[in-house]
Scaffold this motif. Structure first.
Motif, PDB file in Angstrom:
ATOM      1  N   LEU A  10     -66.192 -91.833 -78.492  1.00 34.84           N
ATOM      2  CA  LEU A  10     -66.086 -90.373 -78.576  1.00 34.84           C
ATOM      3  C   LEU A  10     -67.472 -89.716 -78.534  1.00 34.84           C
ATOM      4  O   LEU A  10     -67.654 -88.680 -77.886  1.00 34.84           O
ATOM      5  CB  LEU A  10     -65.343 -89.976 -79.860  1.00 34.84           C
ATOM      6  N   LEU A  11     -68.442 -90.339 -79.201  1.00 29.64           N
ATOM      7  CA  LEU A  11     -69.820 -89.824 -79.158  1.00 29.64           C
ATOM      8  C   LEU A  11     -70.388 -89.898 -77.740  1.00 29.64           C
ATOM      9  O   LEU A  11     -71.095 -88.996 -77.291  1.00 29.64           O
ATOM     10  CB  LEU A  11     -70.713 -90.613 -80.117  1.00 29.64           C
ATOM     11  N   THR A  12     -70.069 -90.985 -77.041  1.00 27.69           N
ATOM     12  CA  THR A  12     -70.520 -91.144 -75.651  1.00 27.69           C
ATOM     13  C   THR A  12     -69.973 -90.036 -74.765  1.00 27.69           C
ATOM     14  O   THR A  12     -70.720 -89.411 -73.995  1.00 27.69           O
ATOM     15  CB  THR A  12     -70.085 -92.515 -75.098  1.00 27.69           C
ATOM     16  N   LEU A  13     -68.672 -89.789 -74.875  1.00 20.81           N
ATOM     17  CA  LEU A  13     -68.053 -88.743 -74.059  1.00 20.81           C
ATOM     18  C   LEU A  13     -68.643 -87.378 -74.400  1.00 20.81           C
ATOM     19  O   LEU A  13     -69.020 -86.612 -73.500  1.00 20.81           O
ATOM     20  CB  LEU A  13     -66.534 -88.737 -74.285  1.00 20.81           C
ATOM     21  N   LEU A  14     -68.751 -87.072 -75.693  1.00 22.35           N
ATOM     22  CA  LEU A  14     -69.256 -85.767 -76.128  1.00 22.35           C
ATOM     23  C   LEU A  14     -70.702 -85.558 -75.683  1.00 22.35           C
ATOM     24  O   LEU A  14     -71.048 -84.527 -75.091  1.00 22.35           O
ATOM     25  CB  LEU A  14     -69.146 -85.657 -77.651  1.00 22.35           C
ATOM     26  N   GLY A  15     -71.548 -86.543 -75.938  1.00 23.98           N
ATOM     27  CA  GLY A  15     -72.969 -86.419 -75.620  1.00 23.98           C
ATOM     28  C   GLY A  15     -73.239 -86.321 -74.138  1.00 23.98           C
ATOM     29  O   GLY A  15     -74.016 -85.478 -73.678  1.00 23.98           O
ATOM     30  N   ASN A  16     -72.578 -87.167 -73.361  1.00 22.18           N
ATOM     31  CA  ASN A  16     -72.839 -87.178 -71.920  1.00 22.18           C
ATOM     32  C   ASN A  16     -72.218 -85.982 -71.203  1.00 22.18           C
ATOM     33  O   ASN A  16     -72.792 -85.483 -70.230  1.00 22.18           O
ATOM     34  CB  ASN A  16     -72.363 -88.503 -71.314  1.00 22.18           C
ATOM     35  N   ILE A  17     -71.067 -85.525 -71.664  1.00 17.74           N
ATOM     36  CA  ILE A  17     -70.493 -84.295 -71.099  1.00 17.74           C
ATOM     37  C   ILE A  17     -71.433 -83.120 -71.369  1.00 17.74           C
ATOM     38  O   ILE A  17     -71.637 -82.255 -70.505  1.00 17.74           O
ATOM     39  CB  ILE A  17     -69.090 -84.032 -71.680  1.00 17.74           C
ATOM     40  N   ALA A  18     -72.030 -83.095 -72.570  1.00 17.88           N
ATOM     41  CA  ALA A  18     -72.977 -82.022 -72.913  1.00 17.88           C
ATOM     42  C   ALA A  18     -74.194 -82.052 -71.988  1.00 17.88           C
ATOM     43  O   ALA A  18     -74.634 -81.004 -71.496  1.00 17.88           O
ATOM     44  CB  ALA A  18     -73.416 -82.162 -74.368  1.00 17.88           C
ATOM     45  N   ILE A  19     -74.731 -83.247 -71.717  1.00 15.57           N
ATOM     46  CA  ILE A  19     -75.898 -83.368 -70.832  1.00 15.57           C
ATOM     47  C   ILE A  19     -75.553 -82.893 -69.420  1.00 15.57           C
ATOM     48  O   ILE A  19     -76.317 -82.136 -68.793  1.00 15.57           O
ATOM     49  CB  ILE A  19     -76.392 -84.830 -70.784  1.00 15.57           C
ATOM     50  N   LEU A  29     -80.813 -87.516 -64.653  1.00 14.08           N
ATOM     51  CA  LEU A  29     -80.256 -87.672 -65.996  1.00 14.08           C
ATOM     52  C   LEU A  29     -78.757 -87.380 -66.004  1.00 14.08           C
ATOM     53  O   LEU A  29     -77.982 -88.076 -66.669  1.00 14.08           O
ATOM     54  CB  LEU A  29     -80.983 -86.748 -66.974  1.00 14.08           C
ATOM     55  N   ALA A  30     -78.328 -86.366 -65.243  1.00 15.22           N
ATOM     56  CA  ALA A  30     -76.897 -86.078 -65.124  1.00 15.22           C
ATOM     57  C   ALA A  30     -76.166 -87.237 -64.459  1.00 15.22           C
ATOM     58  O   ALA A  30     -75.043 -87.589 -64.844  1.00 15.22           O
ATOM     59  CB  ALA A  30     -76.684 -84.786 -64.340  1.00 15.22           C
ATOM     60  N   ASN A  31     -76.805 -87.855 -63.457  1.00 14.88           N
ATOM     61  CA  ASN A  31     -76.233 -89.055 -62.834  1.00 14.88           C
ATOM     62  C   ASN A  31     -76.078 -90.177 -63.846  1.00 14.88           C
ATOM     63  O   ASN A  31     -75.046 -90.863 -63.876  1.00 14.88           O
ATOM     64  CB  ASN A  31     -77.134 -89.532 -61.686  1.00 14.88           C
ATOM     65  N   LEU A  32     -77.104 -90.369 -64.686  1.00 16.39           N
ATOM     66  CA  LEU A  32     -77.057 -91.413 -65.708  1.00 16.39           C
ATOM     67  C   LEU A  32     -75.947 -91.133 -66.723  1.00 16.39           C
ATOM     68  O   LEU A  32     -75.232 -92.053 -67.142  1.00 16.39           O
ATOM     69  CB  LEU A  32     -78.410 -91.499 -66.422  1.00 16.39           C
ATOM     70  N   SER A  33     -75.784 -89.879 -67.096  1.00 13.62           N
ATOM     71  CA  SER A  33     -74.735 -89.517 -68.055  1.00 13.62           C
ATOM     72  C   SER A  33     -73.345 -89.753 -67.463  1.00 13.62           C
ATOM     73  O   SER A  33     -72.452 -90.293 -68.142  1.00 13.62           O
ATOM     74  CB  SER A  33     -74.886 -88.045 -68.463  1.00 13.62           C
ATOM     75  N   PHE A  34     -73.151 -89.368 -66.204  1.00 18.14           N
ATOM     76  CA  PHE A  34     -71.870 -89.612 -65.537  1.00 18.14           C
ATOM     77  C   PHE A  34     -71.610 -91.109 -65.426  1.00 18.14           C
ATOM     78  O   PHE A  34     -70.485 -91.580 -65.647  1.00 18.14           O
ATOM     79  CB  PHE A  34     -71.882 -88.967 -64.151  1.00 18.14           C
ATOM     80  N   LEU A  35     -72.656 -91.863 -65.114  1.00 19.85           N
ATOM     81  CA  LEU A  35     -72.551 -93.314 -65.015  1.00 19.85           C
ATOM     82  C   LEU A  35     -72.131 -93.923 -66.344  1.00 19.85           C
ATOM     83  O   LEU A  35     -71.236 -94.783 -66.397  1.00 19.85           O
ATOM     84  CB  LEU A  35     -73.908 -93.873 -64.566  1.00 19.85           C
ATOM     85  N   ASP A  36     -72.773 -93.488 -67.441  1.00 21.43           N
ATOM     86  CA  ASP A  36     -72.433 -94.027 -68.764  1.00 21.43           C
ATOM     87  C   ASP A  36     -70.990 -93.712 -69.145  1.00 21.43           C
ATOM     88  O   ASP A  36     -70.301 -94.540 -69.759  1.00 21.43           O
ATOM     89  CB  ASP A  36     -73.388 -93.455 -69.818  1.00 21.43           C
ATOM     90  N   MET A  37     -70.514 -92.527 -68.794  1.00 21.66           N
ATOM     91  CA  MET A  37     -69.121 -92.176 -69.071  1.00 21.66           C
ATOM     92  C   MET A  37     -68.170 -93.080 -68.296  1.00 21.66           C
ATOM     93  O   MET A  37     -67.164 -93.557 -68.839  1.00 21.66           O
ATOM     94  CB  MET A  37     -68.872 -90.712 -68.715  1.00 21.66           C
ATOM     95  N   CYS A  38     -68.472 -93.310 -67.025  1.00 14.03           N
ATOM     96  CA  CYS A  38     -67.626 -94.193 -66.205  1.00 14.03           C
ATOM     97  C   CYS A  38     -67.657 -95.621 -66.735  1.00 14.03           C
ATOM     98  O   CYS A  38     -66.627 -96.299 -66.803  1.00 14.03           O
ATOM     99  CB  CYS A  38     -68.097 -94.175 -64.755  1.00 14.03           C
ATOM    100  N   PHE A  39     -68.849 -96.085 -67.113  1.00 16.08           N
ATOM    101  CA  PHE A  39     -69.023 -97.457 -67.584  1.00 16.08           C
ATOM    102  C   PHE A  39     -68.195 -97.713 -68.842  1.00 16.08           C
ATOM    103  O   PHE A  39     -67.483 -98.721 -68.939  1.00 16.08           O
ATOM    104  CB  PHE A  39     -70.506 -97.708 -67.865  1.00 16.08           C
ATOM    105  N   THR A  91     -72.408-101.897 -74.093  1.00 16.94           N
ATOM    106  CA  THR A  91     -71.190-101.215 -73.674  1.00 16.94           C
ATOM    107  C   THR A  91     -70.921 -99.960 -74.490  1.00 16.94           C
ATOM    108  O   THR A  91     -70.462 -98.949 -73.953  1.00 16.94           O
ATOM    109  CB  THR A  91     -69.968-102.157 -73.784  1.00 16.94           C
ATOM    110  N   ILE A  92     -71.202-100.010 -75.801  1.00 16.68           N
ATOM    111  CA  ILE A  92     -70.856 -98.858 -76.643  1.00 16.68           C
ATOM    112  C   ILE A  92     -72.069 -98.160 -77.257  1.00 16.68           C
ATOM    113  O   ILE A  92     -72.059 -96.935 -77.408  1.00 16.68           O
ATOM    114  CB  ILE A  92     -69.863 -99.244 -77.761  1.00 16.68           C
ATOM    115  N   VAL A  93     -73.117 -98.914 -77.612  1.00 19.70           N
ATOM    116  CA  VAL A  93     -74.250 -98.296 -78.307  1.00 19.70           C
ATOM    117  C   VAL A  93     -75.171 -97.568 -77.334  1.00 19.70           C
ATOM    118  O   VAL A  93     -75.449 -96.371 -77.492  1.00 19.70           O
ATOM    119  CB  VAL A  93     -75.040 -99.345 -79.122  1.00 19.70           C
ATOM    120  N   THR A  94     -75.634 -98.286 -76.299  1.00 21.68           N
ATOM    121  CA  THR A  94     -76.599 -97.691 -75.371  1.00 21.68           C
ATOM    122  C   THR A  94     -76.082 -96.411 -74.711  1.00 21.68           C
ATOM    123  O   THR A  94     -76.788 -95.404 -74.690  1.00 21.68           O
ATOM    124  CB  THR A  94     -77.018 -98.722 -74.300  1.00 21.68           C
ATOM    125  N   PRO A  95     -74.848 -96.393 -74.138  1.00 24.14           N
ATOM    126  CA  PRO A  95     -74.381 -95.142 -73.518  1.00 24.14           C
ATOM    127  C   PRO A  95     -74.254 -93.973 -74.491  1.00 24.14           C
ATOM    128  O   PRO A  95     -74.378 -92.815 -74.092  1.00 24.14           O
ATOM    129  CB  PRO A  95     -73.004 -95.521 -72.959  1.00 24.14           C
TER     130      PRO A  95
END
Length: 312
Positions: free
Chosen positions: A35-44, A62-72, A278-282
């Motif tokens: 949930l933190l991953t989705l919230l943080g990366n959507i915000a970025i 950075l937006a590409n990286l955030s989208f990538l982390d959400m997909c991952f 998988t969960i911490v880094t993103p």
């Protein structure tokens, strides 16, 4: 016959099923981080799109990286949460194939994308007067496309090769997701040729980007030491420190996971390292960039200020 049976019955993701109490704790931890991953990366992504000050190459990547982390994370965590929540540990053959393909592909994309971001920082620090000319929108688009294509191309080679290995009826994957080292470890044939292919591809998809990152930061360090003012050195360091932190977190685990022979691969260590990337880094990537970047913090304050004004 063996391939037909596995295709129809799928695999069993053993995960941490021998430690049911740990599974309950992991379910809460994984769900929280997801949930933190989705919230943080959507915000970025939203801030990069809405704030004109962030319409720069750095925030495009950075937006590409955030989208990538959400997909991952979305490609692996929902299945992980399902398996952690009860006794059913199965995954269909198709589900395992899709998960393996996207885990490999998106991991490869991140390796190349981090190298592209390092080049962007090199251009910003070492060629500041020519930065906008060097990092023009067309080049940024091509570099981002190259990152995505190289990751998915690598997975297109390795995922089918891994799935086609004979397993002599073995269905139990000693992991909580369909990851290449665990699937290779199940094979009942000599896997040295496949491991050699994987290592050769890893040189291009993991080591080559890492070398480019190190070269970029070597030039950046030399340029920073030439800056006479302490304020100038601090500013240059701040533009790179977030990216360096992300690179260290990501590459530290990836190199351990994919650049060692399968017979030296410790499953328990592999599971916890996989959990980490998988969960911490993103989930911490947006936090790292937000805490260390003044532009992102100001854009976030501006967005929150508008939201408060609209609510009142």
């Amino acid at each position: 016959m063996e391939g037909h049976n596995i295709s129809s019955e799928g695999f069993i993701l053993v995960g941490f099923s021998d430690r049911p109490r740990l599974e309950l704790v992991l379910f809460v931890v994984v769900l929280t981080f997801y949930l933190l991953t989705l919230l943080g990366n959507i915000a970025i992504i939203a801030l990069s799109a809405l704030d004109p000050r962030l319409h720069t190459p750095m925030y495009f990547f950075l937006a590409n990286l955030s989208f990538l982390d959400m997909c991952f994370t979305t490609g692996s965590i929902p299945q992980m949460l399902y398996n952690l929540s009860g006794p059913d540990k199965t995954i269909s053959y198709l589900g395992c194939a899709i998960q393996l393909y996207f885990v490999l592909a998106l991991g490869g994309v991140e390796c190349v994308l981090l190298a592209v971001m390092a080049y962007d920082r090199y251009a910003a620090v070492c060629k500041p007067l020519h930065y906008t000319v060097i990092m023009h929108p067309r080049l940024c688009g091509r570099l981002a496309s190259a990152a995505w294509l190289s990751g998915f191309g690598n997975s297109l080679i390795m995922a089918p090769q891994t799935l086609m290995l004979p397993r002599c009826g073995h269905r139990r994957v000693d992991h909580f997701l369909c990851e290449m080292p665990a699937l290779i470890g199940m094979a009942c044939v000599d896997t040295v040729p496949l491991e050699a292919l994987a290592f050769a591809l890893a040189i291009f998809i993991i080591l080559a980007p890492l070398i480019l990152i190190l070269i970029s930061y070597g030039h950046i360090a030399r340029a920073v030491f030439r800056i006479k003012s302490a304020a100038g050195r601090k500013k240059a360091f701040n533009t790179c420190s977030s990216h360096l932190t992300v690179v260290s977190l990501f590459y530290g685990t990836i190199i351990y996971m994919y650049l060692q022979p399968a017979n030296t691969y410790s499953q328990d260590q592999g599971k916890f390292l996989t959990l980490f990337y998988t969960i911490v880094t993103p989930s911490v990537n947006p936090l790292i960039y937000t805490l260390r970047n003044r532009d992102v913090k100001e854009a976030l304050k501006k967005a929150l200020g508008k939201a408060d004004a609209g609510a009142s």
